[in-house]
Scaffold this motif. Structure first.
Motif, short mmCIF file in Angstrom:
data_model
loop_
_atom_site.label_atom_id
_atom_site.label_comp_id
_atom_site.label_asym_id
_atom_site.label_seq_id
_atom_site.Cartn_x
_atom_site.Cartn_y
_atom_site.Cartn_z
N ALA A 71 45.45 44.51 41.74
CA ALA A 71 45.72 43.60 40.62
C ALA A 71 46.75 44.21 39.67
O ALA A 71 47.69 43.53 39.23
N GLU A 72 46.58 45.48 39.36
CA GLU A 72 47.48 46.12 38.40
C GLU A 72 48.90 46.30 38.95
O GLU A 72 49.84 46.41 38.20
N HIS A 73 49.03 46.29 40.27
CA HIS A 73 50.36 46.35 40.88
C HIS A 73 50.93 44.95 41.15
O HIS A 73 52.03 44.82 41.68
N GLY A 74 50.18 43.91 40.83
CA GLY A 74 50.66 42.55 41.03
C GLY A 74 50.55 42.06 42.46
O GLY A 74 51.17 41.06 42.82
N TRP A 75 49.77 42.74 43.28
CA TRP A 75 49.62 42.34 44.68
C TRP A 75 48.64 41.19 44.84
O TRP A 75 48.59 40.56 45.89
N THR A 76 47.83 40.93 43.84
CA THR A 76 46.93 39.77 43.83
C THR A 76 46.86 39.27 42.40
O THR A 76 46.99 40.05 41.46
N ASP A 77 46.70 37.97 42.24
CA ASP A 77 46.56 37.44 40.89
C ASP A 77 45.42 36.43 40.78
O ASP A 77 45.31 35.71 39.81
N LEU A 78 44.54 36.42 41.77
CA LEU A 78 43.35 35.59 41.72
C LEU A 78 42.25 36.29 42.51
O LEU A 78 42.50 36.76 43.62
N VAL A 79 41.07 36.40 41.90
CA VAL A 79 39.94 37.07 42.54
C VAL A 79 38.76 36.10 42.57
O VAL A 79 38.32 35.61 41.54
N LEU A 80 38.26 35.84 43.77
CA LEU A 80 37.07 35.00 43.95
C LEU A 80 35.85 35.90 43.99
O LEU A 80 35.86 36.94 44.66
N VAL A 81 34.81 35.52 43.27
CA VAL A 81 33.55 36.27 43.26
C VAL A 81 32.38 35.30 43.29
O VAL A 81 32.50 34.17 42.81
N PRO A 82 31.23 35.72 43.84
CA PRO A 82 30.06 34.86 43.78
C PRO A 82 29.49 34.79 42.37
O PRO A 82 28.77 33.86 42.04
N GLY A 83 29.82 35.74 41.55
CA GLY A 83 29.38 35.81 40.16
C GLY A 83 29.80 37.14 39.58
O GLY A 83 30.09 38.08 40.32
N PRO A 84 29.85 37.24 38.26
CA PRO A 84 30.28 38.50 37.64
C PRO A 84 29.33 39.66 37.92
O PRO A 84 29.69 40.82 37.78
N PHE A 85 28.12 39.36 38.37
CA PHE A 85 27.14 40.40 38.70
C PHE A 85 27.63 41.34 39.80
O PHE A 85 27.14 42.44 39.94
N VAL A 86 28.62 40.90 40.61
CA VAL A 86 29.12 41.79 41.66
C VAL A 86 29.82 43.00 41.06
O VAL A 86 29.85 44.06 41.66
N GLU A 107 43.30 35.92 37.57
CA GLU A 107 42.30 34.92 37.21
C GLU A 107 41.09 35.19 38.09
O GLU A 107 41.22 35.42 39.29
N VAL A 108 39.89 35.21 37.48
CA VAL A 108 38.66 35.42 38.23
C VAL A 108 37.97 34.07 38.35
O VAL A 108 37.71 33.41 37.35
N VAL A 109 37.69 33.67 39.59
CA VAL A 109 37.04 32.38 39.85
C VAL A 109 35.71 32.64 40.53
O VAL A 109 35.64 33.31 41.55
N GLU A 110 34.66 32.11 39.91
CA GLU A 110 33.29 32.28 40.40
C GLU A 110 32.88 31.02 41.16
O GLU A 110 33.22 29.92 40.75
N THR A 111 32.14 31.20 42.25
CA THR A 111 31.64 30.01 42.94
C THR A 111 30.75 29.24 41.99
O THR A 111 30.06 29.85 41.18
N PRO A 112 30.75 27.94 42.05
CA PRO A 112 31.51 27.07 42.94
C PRO A 112 32.84 26.66 42.33
O PRO A 112 33.17 25.49 42.32
N GLY A 119 35.59 37.75 27.61
CA GLY A 119 34.86 37.30 26.43
C GLY A 119 33.75 36.33 26.74
O GLY A 119 32.93 36.03 25.88
N ASP A 120 33.70 35.80 27.98
CA ASP A 120 32.58 34.92 28.36
C ASP A 120 31.29 35.73 28.27
O ASP A 120 31.24 36.89 28.65
N ARG A 121 30.26 35.10 27.74
CA ARG A 121 28.94 35.73 27.76
C ARG A 121 28.23 35.20 28.99
O ARG A 121 28.32 34.03 29.31
N PHE A 122 27.53 36.08 29.68
CA PHE A 122 26.90 35.70 30.91
C PHE A 122 25.40 35.52 30.70
O PHE A 122 24.75 36.36 30.11
N LEU A 123 24.88 34.42 31.18
CA LEU A 123 23.46 34.14 31.13
C LEU A 123 22.98 33.92 32.56
O LEU A 123 23.39 32.96 33.19
N ASP A 124 22.19 34.83 33.05
CA ASP A 124 21.71 34.75 34.43
C ASP A 124 22.84 34.59 35.42
O ASP A 124 22.78 33.79 36.35
N GLY A 125 23.94 35.33 35.20
CA GLY A 125 25.07 35.31 36.13
C GLY A 125 26.00 34.12 35.94
O GLY A 125 26.94 33.97 36.68
#
Length: 132
Positions: A71-86, A107-112, A119-125
């Motif tokens: 990410a810091e080298h600009g090789w990716t600019d979107l990360v898919l995760v099942p949730g921030p808990f990973v 950009e981090v995109v969580e399923t679905p 700055g998002d606060r996480f509640l149960d993932g």
């Protein structure tokens, strides 16, 4: 916001980050498949996979380190995760990783398909204020 149909900006190369602890091969494969289906739904190419299966967030996470480098080298600019808990079961540590990726232009995109922002606060993932 219709999360399943939220358009994502143009990406050079998407990635996904997975961590299944303790390791469960069936669960790991299920989550990887779900991330690939999300990529297809969003019109993205299949993402590069970074996985730290079987590793506790308290220890070294070499795949996460490699993802952050990409990410810091600009090789990716979107990360898919099942949730921030990973990133960590500790909400603050997870949010710090999301913020670091955002500073790198990811950009981090969580399923679905929910977009996770620094700055998002996480509640149960689930980021607070977003549909669960």
């Amino acid at each position: 916001m219709d999360d399943a149909h939220t358009p994502v900006r143009s990406v050079r190369r998407p990635a996904m980050y997975l961590r299944c602890h303790p390791y469960d091969a069936r669960e790991a494969e299920y989550v990887r498949s779900a991330m690939e289906m999300l990529a297809v739904r969003l019109g993205l190419p299949l993402p590069d996979v970074y996985a730290d299966h079987g590793r506790s967030a308290r220890g070294p996470l070499p795949a996460l380190k490699n993802l952050l480098t990409a990410a810091e080298h600009g090789w990716t600019d979107l990360v898919l995760v099942p949730g921030p808990f990973v990133f960590s079961l500790d909400d603050r540590a997870a949010a710090a990783t999301v913020a670091r990726l955002a500073r790198a232009g990811c950009e981090v995109v969580e399923t679905p398909g929910r977009i996770v922002r620094p700055g998002d606060r996480f509640l149960d993932g689930v980021p607070a204020g977003l549909p669960g």
